[in-house]
Write a protein that holds these residues in place. Structure first.
Motif, PDB file in Angstrom:
ATOM      1  N   SER A  55       1.210  -1.547   0.148  1.00 31.64           N
ATOM      2  CA  SER A  55       0.419   0.225   0.182  1.00 31.64           C
ATOM      3  C   SER A  55       1.047   1.368  -0.069  1.00 31.64           C
ATOM      4  N   ARG A  56       1.973   0.934   0.746  1.00 32.40           N
ATOM      5  CA  ARG A  56       2.948   2.228   0.668  1.00 32.40           C
ATOM      6  C   ARG A  56       3.258   2.391  -1.135  1.00 32.40           C
ATOM      7  N   GLU A  57       3.619   0.971  -1.424  1.00 33.35           N
ATOM      8  CA  GLU A  57       4.515   1.284  -2.589  1.00 33.35           C
ATOM      9  C   GLU A  57       3.055   2.293  -4.023  1.00 33.35           C
ATOM     10  N   ARG A  58       1.522   1.643  -3.682  1.00 38.38           N
ATOM     11  CA  ARG A  58       1.148   2.051  -4.388  1.00 38.38           C
ATOM     12  C   ARG A  58       0.446   3.744  -4.167  1.00 38.38           C
ATOM     13  N   THR A  59       0.791   4.372  -2.558  1.00 35.88           N
ATOM     14  CA  THR A  59       0.475   5.450  -2.293  1.00 35.88           C
ATOM     15  C   THR A  59       1.752   6.434  -3.166  1.00 35.88           C
ATOM     16  N   LEU A  60       2.723   5.981  -3.165  1.00 43.45           N
ATOM     17  CA  LEU A  60       3.639   6.551  -3.214  1.00 43.45           C
ATOM     18  C   LEU A  60       3.181   6.740  -4.949  1.00 43.45           C
ATOM     19  N   ALA A  61       3.063   5.760  -6.093  1.00 40.58           N
ATOM     20  CA  ALA A  61       2.883   6.200  -7.244  1.00 40.58           C
ATOM     21  C   ALA A  61       1.438   6.891  -7.382  1.00 40.58           C
ATOM     22  N   ALA A  62       0.830   6.972  -6.451  1.00 36.90           N
ATOM     23  CA  ALA A  62      -0.553   7.840  -6.803  1.00 36.90           C
ATOM     24  C   ALA A  62      -0.371   9.325  -6.608  1.00 36.90           C
ATOM     25  N   GLN A  63       0.575   9.284  -5.227  1.00 34.55           N
ATOM     26  CA  GLN A  63       1.192  11.169  -4.829  1.00 34.55           C
ATOM     27  C   GLN A  63       2.437  11.301  -6.518  1.00 34.55           C
ATOM     28  N   THR A  64       2.645  10.913  -7.238  1.00 38.00           N
ATOM     29  CA  THR A  64       3.682  11.044  -7.773  1.00 38.00           C
ATOM     30  C   THR A  64       2.738  12.037  -9.203  1.00 38.00           C
ATOM     31  N   VAL A  65       1.314  10.989  -8.962  1.00 41.13           N
ATOM     32  CA  VAL A  65       0.690  11.388 -10.360  1.00 41.13           C
ATOM     33  C   VAL A  65       0.099  13.056  -9.761  1.00 41.13           C
ATOM     34  N   LEU A  66      -0.028  13.153  -8.675  1.00 42.02           N
ATOM     35  CA  LEU A  66      -0.907  13.821  -7.873  1.00 42.02           C
ATOM     36  C   LEU A  66       0.012  14.724  -8.685  1.00 42.02           C
ATOM     37  N   SER A  78     -26.208   0.650 -15.969  1.00 41.39           N
ATOM     38  CA  SER A  78     -24.840  -0.533 -15.726  1.00 41.39           C
ATOM     39  C   SER A  78     -23.861  -0.374 -15.801  1.00 41.39           C
ATOM     40  N   SER A  79     -23.785   1.572 -16.991  1.00 42.06           N
ATOM     41  CA  SER A  79     -22.519   1.515 -17.080  1.00 42.06           C
ATOM     42  C   SER A  79     -21.646   2.563 -16.450  1.00 42.06           C
ATOM     43  N   ILE A  80     -22.130   2.825 -14.943  1.00 48.74           N
ATOM     44  CA  ILE A  80     -21.513   3.231 -13.914  1.00 48.74           C
ATOM     45  C   ILE A  80     -21.868   2.405 -12.367  1.00 48.74           C
ATOM     46  N   ALA A  81     -20.990   2.111 -11.900  1.00 52.31           N
ATOM     47  CA  ALA A  81     -21.027   1.700 -10.621  1.00 52.31           C
ATOM     48  C   ALA A  81     -20.394   2.156  -9.851  1.00 52.31           C
ATOM     49  N   GLY A  82     -19.200   2.100  -9.216  1.00 53.43           N
ATOM     50  CA  GLY A  82     -18.622   3.061  -8.673  1.00 53.43           C
ATOM     51  C   GLY A  82     -18.184   4.522  -8.357  1.00 53.43           C
ATOM     52  N   VAL A  83     -17.985   5.304  -7.474  1.00 50.30           N
ATOM     53  CA  VAL A  83     -18.297   7.081  -8.020  1.00 50.30           C
ATOM     54  C   VAL A  83     -16.886   7.385  -6.536  1.00 50.30           C
ATOM     55  N   LEU A  84     -16.524   8.478  -7.025  1.00 49.15           N
ATOM     56  CA  LEU A  84     -15.901   8.888  -6.028  1.00 49.15           C
ATOM     57  C   LEU A  84     -16.088  10.794  -5.813  1.00 49.15           C
ATOM     58  N   ARG A  85     -16.399  11.473  -4.821  1.00 40.99           N
ATOM     59  CA  ARG A  85     -16.546  12.215  -4.535  1.00 40.99           C
ATOM     60  C   ARG A  85     -15.741  13.071  -3.839  1.00 40.99           C
ATOM     61  N   VAL A  86     -15.079  13.827  -4.774  1.00 40.91           N
ATOM     62  CA  VAL A  86     -14.812  15.240  -3.968  1.00 40.91           C
ATOM     63  C   VAL A  86     -15.631  16.453  -3.890  1.00 40.91           C
ATOM     64  N   GLY A  87     -16.191  17.589  -3.143  1.00 36.60           N
ATOM     65  CA  GLY A  87     -16.205  19.108  -2.996  1.00 36.60           C
ATOM     66  C   GLY A  87     -16.998  19.530  -1.577  1.00 36.60           C
ATOM     67  N   SER A  88     -16.440  20.635  -2.021  1.00 36.31           N
ATOM     68  CA  SER A  88     -17.279  21.385  -1.174  1.00 36.31           C
ATOM     69  C   SER A  88     -18.726  22.744  -0.499  1.00 36.31           C
ATOM     70  N   LEU A 103      -8.521   7.735  -2.111  1.00 35.10           N
ATOM     71  CA  LEU A 103      -9.565   8.950  -1.421  1.00 35.10           C
ATOM     72  C   LEU A 103      -8.433   9.956  -1.318  1.00 35.10           C
ATOM     73  N   GLU A 104      -7.166   9.072  -1.168  1.00 35.96           N
ATOM     74  CA  GLU A 104      -5.900  10.673  -0.444  1.00 35.96           C
ATOM     75  C   GLU A 104      -6.505  11.700  -1.501  1.00 35.96           C
ATOM     76  N   VAL A 105      -5.519  10.731  -2.542  1.00 37.62           N
ATOM     77  CA  VAL A 105      -5.245  11.983  -4.127  1.00 37.62           C
ATOM     78  C   VAL A 105      -5.917  12.637  -4.281  1.00 37.62           C
ATOM     79  N   ALA A 106      -7.411  12.127  -3.720  1.00 35.93           N
ATOM     80  CA  ALA A 106      -8.819  12.900  -4.845  1.00 35.93           C
ATOM     81  C   ALA A 106      -8.578  13.975  -3.487  1.00 35.93           C
ATOM     82  N   ASP A 107      -8.690  13.272  -2.820  1.00 33.34           N
ATOM     83  CA  ASP A 107      -8.911  14.915  -2.205  1.00 33.34           C
ATOM     84  C   ASP A 107      -7.877  15.911  -1.483  1.00 33.34           C
ATOM     85  N   ALA A 108      -6.586  15.562  -1.415  1.00 38.54           N
ATOM     86  CA  ALA A 108      -5.553  16.616  -1.949  1.00 38.54           C
ATOM     87  C   ALA A 108      -5.824  16.885  -3.144  1.00 38.54           C
ATOM     88  N   LEU A 109      -6.575  16.978  -4.227  1.00 37.08           N
ATOM     89  CA  LEU A 109      -6.215  17.470  -5.650  1.00 37.08           C
ATOM     90  C   LEU A 109      -7.388  18.053  -4.967  1.00 37.08           C
TER      91      LEU A 109
END
Ligand code: BLA
Length: 498
Positions: free
Chosen positions: A303-314, A399-409, A472-478
């Motif tokens: 999970s550290r490795e994947r977090t790191l990869a996602a942080q790089t894209v972010l 059925s085209s959509i099942a997963g949703v991730l939300r950030v919002g203010s 969720l972490e990188v989406a939130d940070a973005l």
């Protein structure tokens, strides 16, 4: 009579399995007070100690087992001789009582255990590069140690359903590898108990439980807590379950990661009673602890490795949105990594009611707003689901959509990412709805945990792959970065206008 009464499928998780008021017959149990006098004994003491249960009460340990064995117990010895029989001794506290369990030595399973052989097994476990390899190695080591016909590594998911992720078995047996079992097969109180007591053995599925005498502790008027007793009599419902599977003896070893039950090593025997030596059981428990530690390490590293990869894209996205003169909202929606940041296939931005759509999203504005508000939890942190139709039933069969991730203010300022449905085939070990049917028939029916253990295929629909916490972490940070940028730019504009 045993302390607990009738159990059925509707009361599974209420059966008090830690106070069965009985033990398995392959040993005797004595509960002693502070003067080392017996207050409760298992009714089979006359066989092993030559004194009737009623007569044993009030006698000291020395009077019951002889001075040599009593001295051995006092000294914490693990083996001793009783008459001419070599016995294993285990003792632990339960409330104010000292529980002493005595069991004839068994020579089943590996008996010539050495530090070197255990160290070898540890080293092989440590070399496993992934959790899957680790589980496979663990199954092999435990089978070699205990000699069961089948040894499985069973892993829980977030809903406490489980899957057989590794298996070692007698050649002629059919495979359970990859089969799933519902959470109800191992009810909550059993999982709780297995988190603190790491092994249990049912040496002979056909055993007749031996009641404790008296059934209630005269000092407390309560049943004796057998949570840590290795001879504890197990749930009759579970015995029935195992006999439906053709199992004649069973053992399981807990795998605990970060204090949570992660899985079990589940062992089956099909050819009669099976009682591995105490040393072999202890070694298997030890390997279970080693493997638990390693599984936790592997998962954390992963999970550290994947977090790191996602942080790089972010990081790249943050740099691009900050450096462009256009509105950061325009930049972010045109960013080449908008979707890959969280492994999504579509995204929609709402800003003051204006919608910007990217990727595959065939939803109308009303549906989008319903989805966003269903995921708004007032927490000021990213939220997500892998099954949106359960939260927004009016979506029906999209059925085209099942997963949703939300950030919002705010309710009209949000960014949603989407994932498609991922149809998944689950192979259950037996029809999981079978039990619900049986439960619906009512308690008067003789209930069987499951009538058939044949493979039962289910297609799971309406779910996406789950969103990992680091997504969720990188989406939130973005999201927070964008809000910050918008704020600082509007301040600059106000300053410039002045
Ligand atoms: C316990 N259920 C268990 C245990 C396992 C399973 C491994 C631990 C006890 C042991 O070591 O045998 C389940 N065993 C499995 C599964 C596989 C397997 C999934 O081999 C797959 C290959 N069980 C039911 C229902 C009830 C139930 C309907 O299916 C309740 C009515 C109860 N299971 C139940 C209880 C225990 C149990 C009460 C605790 C037994 C005990 O420790 O006393």
């Amino acid at each position: 009579t045993p302390a607990y009464g009738e159990v059925d499928l509707t009361t599974c998780d209420r059966e008090p399995i830690h106070i069965p008021g009985a033990i398995q017959p392959h040993g005797v149990l004595l509960a002693l007070d502070e003067h080392s006098q017996a207050v409760m004994v298992s009714a089979n003491v006359d066989g092993m100690l030559g004194v009737a249960a009623e007569d044993a009460i009030g006698r000291t340990l020395g009077e019951l087992v002889g001075p040599d064995l009593a001295t051995a117990v006092a000294g914490g010895a693990e083996t001793a001789v009783l008459g001419k029989v070599e016995v294993e001794i285990r003792q632990h506290r339960s409330g104010d009582r000292l529980i002493v369990e005595i069991e004839p030595v068994s020579t089943t399973g590996q008996t010539r255990l050495t530090y070197r052989s255990t160290r070898g097994a540890m080293a092989r476990l440590a070399q496993a590069p992934s959790v899957g390899d680790l589980a496979a190695q663990l199954a092999a080591e435990v089978r070699a140690l205990l000699g069961f016909d089948r040894v499985m590594v069973y892993r829980f998911d977030e809903e406490w359903n489980g899957e057989v992720i590794a298996e070692e078995r007698r050649e002629d047996l059919n495979s359970f590898l990859g089969l799933h079992y519902p959470a109800t097969d191992i009810p909550a109180q059993a999982r709780r108990l297995y988190t603190v007591n790491w092994t249990r053995l049912i040496a002979d599925i056909e055993y007749v439980p031996v009641p404790l005498h008296p059934v209630l502790d005269p000092g407390t008027a309560a049943p004796l807590d057998l949570s840590h007793a290795t001879l504890r009599s197990v749930s009759p419902i579970h015995i029935e379950y195992l006999s439906h599977m053709g199992v004649t003896a069973s053992m399981s070893i807990s795998l605990v990661v970060d204090g949570q039950l992660w899985g079990l090593v589940a062992c089956h025997h099909y050819s009669g009673p099976h009682r591995p030596s105490h040393d072999a059981r202890s070694a298997a428990e030890f390997l279970g602890q080693v493997a638990s530690q390693l599984a936790g390490d592997r998962e954390r590293a992963d999970s550290r490795e994947r977090t790191l990869a996602a942080q790089t894209v972010l990081g790249r996205m943050v740099a691009r949105t900050s450096s462009r003169p256009e509105s950061p909202l325009v930049t972010v929606m045109d960013d080449p990594e908008l979707l890959s940041l969280v492994h999504a296939t579509g995204a929609v931005l709402s800003y003051n009611g204006e919608l910007t759509v990217r990727g595959d999203v065939d939803l109308d504005p009303d549906q989008l707003r319903a989805i966003s508000s269903a995921l708004e939890d007032g927490s000021n942190y990213a939220t997500a689901t892998d099954r949106i139709a359960e939260l927004v039933p009016e979506l029906g069969d999209v059925s085209s959509i099942a997963g949703v991730l939300r950030v919002g203010s705010a309710s009209d300022r949000w960014l949603l990412w989407f994932r498609p449905e991922q149809e998944r085939v689950v192979d259950w070990g037996g029809d999981p709805t079978n039990k619900e049917l049986a439960a619906a028939e009512g308690p008067h029916v003789r209930l069987s945990p499951r009538r058939s253990f044949d493979k039962w295929r289910q297609v799971v629909r309406g779910r996406s792959t789950p969103w990992a916490p680091w997504k969720l972490e990188v989406a939130d940070a973005l999201g927070k970065h964008l809000i910050g940028l918008l704020l600082s730019r509007s301040r600059d504009q106000i300053a410039m206008a002045e």
